[in-house]
Design an enzyme around this catalytic site. Sequence first.
Site, PDB file in Angstrom:
ATOM      1  N   CYS A  78       0.866  -1.173   0.000  1.00 32.97           N
ATOM      2  CA  CYS A  78       0.000   0.000   0.000  1.00 32.97           C
ATOM      3  C   CYS A  78       0.907   1.227   0.000  1.00 32.97           C
ATOM      4  O   CYS A  78       1.743   1.374   0.905  1.00 32.97           O
ATOM      5  CB  CYS A  78      -0.846  -0.043   1.274  1.00 32.97           C
ATOM      6  SG  CYS A  78      -1.860   1.413   1.532  1.00 32.97           S
ATOM      7  N   CYS A 189      -0.830   3.843  -6.502  1.00 30.14           N
ATOM      8  CA  CYS A 189      -1.694   3.196  -5.503  1.00 30.14           C
ATOM      9  C   CYS A 189      -1.896   1.769  -5.988  1.00 30.14           C
ATOM     10  O   CYS A 189      -2.145   1.547  -7.186  1.00 30.14           O
ATOM     11  CB  CYS A 189      -3.034   3.931  -5.426  1.00 30.14           C
ATOM     12  SG  CYS A 189      -4.304   3.031  -4.503  1.00 30.14           S
TER      13      CYS A 189
HETATM   14  N1  DGL Z   1      -3.806   0.451  -2.016  1.00 34.00           N
HETATM   15  C1  DGL Z   1      -3.594   1.615  -1.250  1.00 34.00           C
HETATM   16  C2  DGL Z   1      -2.433   2.441  -1.743  1.00 34.00           C
HETATM   17  O1  DGL Z   1      -1.599   1.891  -2.429  1.00 34.00           O
HETATM   18  C3  DGL Z   1      -4.761   2.084  -0.671  1.00 34.00           C
HETATM   19  C4  DGL Z   1      -5.379   3.241  -0.685  1.00 34.00           C
HETATM   20  C5  DGL Z   1      -6.463   3.547   0.253  1.00 34.00           C
HETATM   21  O2  DGL Z   1      -6.870   2.710   1.055  1.00 34.00           O
HETATM   22  O3  DGL Z   1      -6.860   4.696   0.163  1.00 34.00           O
HETATM   23  O4  DGL Z   1      -2.274   3.597  -1.461  1.00 34.00           O
END
Ligand code: DGL
Length: 274
Positions: A78, A189
């Site tokens: 993430c 993301c």
């Molecule tokens: N997959 C996340 C990232 O890479 C999540 C984003 C989120 O929960 O807002 O930032």
Amino acid sequence: MLNLQYKANRIGIFDSGVGGLSVLREVVALLPRERVCYVADAAHCPYGSRPADEVLRLSLRMVRFLLDKDCKLIVVACNTATAAAINALRKTFPDVPFVGMEPAVKPAAAQSKTCRVGILATAGTLQSRLFNQTKARYAAGVKLHVVAGNGLVELVELGREDSPEALELLRTYLQPMLDGNVDELVLGCTHYPFLQSSIEKIAQGRMSIINPAPAVAVQVKRMLEHSNLLNDEPTSQPFYEFFSTGNVEALMQLQKKHLPLPTERRSFQALTSL
Ligand code: DGL
């Protein structure tokens, strides 16, 4: 007691939701013998709109859970959690190898012919010190078009990554980049690689799409090798254990669609006590 030296221990992966599956997909392709424990903090998704100190607190909880599951290395799959927490995680658990996400500003800047690079990421990532340092270090000489992809994570969580709604929202974010002659788009993301086909419909070949997940999988392999933790046992069989603090169904659906795994090699569980 942690037993990080056991080669057959699992790789732990966490994300706020289903996004980390874009990283898991690359880990499975590169390291097919490794067992993996994946946890989605769906009860608190999205992380991107939460303050950094809250994302840090939530990330610490995910890491403790994975260490209880005997993980030998943890992937912070993430970007938002990496930006808010990776330094603190490394300090808190100095014996644990961590691999985080980094928006691929460097390769994008190197590859751009128009010297215009688009970055699509969460608000949390874009406000972070880590992102601003990366930008200062690698984006000299290129113009960055930075956009917070508000609402995209929610659509991917709902399985609507190929919907007209997703296409419409993406168009509002990407059209100004195309109009500004951006030729490299960084997916900042881990949820966004699942939007790739919608992005391609809009970009029509005018932007290359950079997904950092394959490079992250390479880094996982490198770190396991370096710590002598790579599972190189030829007879070893992988197993993928999935947990979610919220809707497990979302994880199951996305896995089925984007990362098919043999049924006997995976399990799903809701975490009610976390
Ligand atoms: N997959 C996340 C990232 O890479 C999540 C984003 C989120 O929960 O807002 O930032």
